[in-house]
Design a protein around this motif. Structure first.
Motif, PDB file in Angstrom:
ATOM      1  N   LEU A  15       0.848  -1.184   0.000  1.00  0.00           N
ATOM      2  CA  LEU A  15       0.000   0.000   0.000  1.00  0.00           C
ATOM      3  C   LEU A  15       0.884   1.235   0.000  1.00  0.00           C
ATOM      4  O   LEU A  15       1.746   1.379   0.868  1.00  0.00           O
ATOM      5  CB  LEU A  15      -0.921  -0.005   1.227  1.00  0.00           C
ATOM      6  N   THR A  16       0.662   2.132  -0.967  1.00  0.00           N
ATOM      7  CA  THR A  16       1.494   3.324  -1.124  1.00  0.00           C
ATOM      8  C   THR A  16       0.607   4.559  -1.102  1.00  0.00           C
ATOM      9  O   THR A  16      -0.483   4.558  -1.667  1.00  0.00           O
ATOM     10  CB  THR A  16       2.261   3.254  -2.464  1.00  0.00           C
ATOM     11  N   LYS A  19      -2.611   5.150   3.350  1.00  0.00           N
ATOM     12  CA  LYS A  19      -2.846   3.721   3.623  1.00  0.00           C
ATOM     13  C   LYS A  19      -4.325   3.417   3.881  1.00  0.00           C
ATOM     14  O   LYS A  19      -4.829   2.386   3.466  1.00  0.00           O
ATOM     15  CB  LYS A  19      -2.012   3.243   4.814  1.00  0.00           C
ATOM     16  N   ARG A  23      -6.471   0.826   1.692  1.00  0.00           N
ATOM     17  CA  ARG A  23      -7.229  -0.302   2.257  1.00  0.00           C
ATOM     18  C   ARG A  23      -8.669  -0.286   1.759  1.00  0.00           C
ATOM     19  O   ARG A  23      -9.281  -1.334   1.548  1.00  0.00           O
ATOM     20  CB  ARG A  23      -7.160  -0.290   3.784  1.00  0.00           C
TER      21      ARG A  23
END
Length: 152
Positions: A15-16, A19, A23
């Motif tokens: 995840l960049t 976050k 998600r």
């Protein structure tokens, strides 16, 4: 023929950016995978933007628009009742403004046809946009990297 359970789309995903937003995209992908598995057309429609584009991994033509994709899925489900597709994200990146997301990952599909068990897999890229209500897929591009088939 029973379909096999799908792994969680959010497992081992990089995840960049924001976050929490990433998600949310991963959860939307999981919902889309579950909708495909359940053949839940309203849930599939919920994840697609009105003008969503899909570039298939093989010889099939570009599919433009939510309704065109829904029509295509209905035809596929009717002609191949045991078909199963899953997209497994590897990386989800959120833009600086938090409105766009880029998802890359691996996909696989399996079905039976004419006494043959067919398995395709490859890579994909998805462009997501938050429309003020939810994350929606604007575009997906698939590249078929492997094809396998054999007698049932």
């Amino acid at each position: 023929m029973a379909r096999k359970a799908k792994p969680s789309a959010s497992r081992d995903v990089q995840l960049t950016g924001d976050k929490a937003l990433a998600r949310q995209v991963a959860a939307a992908r999981e919902a889309f995978n579950a909708a495909l598995d359940a053949r839940d057309m309203p849930a599939i429609a919920e994840v697609l933007s009105e003008e969503a584009m899909l570039v298939p991994g093989d010889e099939a033509q570009l599919i433009t628009g939510r309704q065109a994709q829904l029509d295509a899925w209905e035809a596929v489900f009717a002609s191949m009742p045991d078909i199963a597709y899953v997209r497994a994200p590897v990386r989800i990146e959120i833009s600086e403004d938090g409105l766009l997301a880029a998802e890359t990952g691996r996909w696989r599909g399996s079905w039976s046809m004419d006494g043959m068990s067919v398995r395709y897999s490859g890579r994909y890229f998805a462009k997501w946009r938050h429309d003020g209500t939810a994350w929606r897929i604007e575009a997906e591009t698939f590249v078929t990297m492997k094809r396998a088939g054999g007698a049932d």
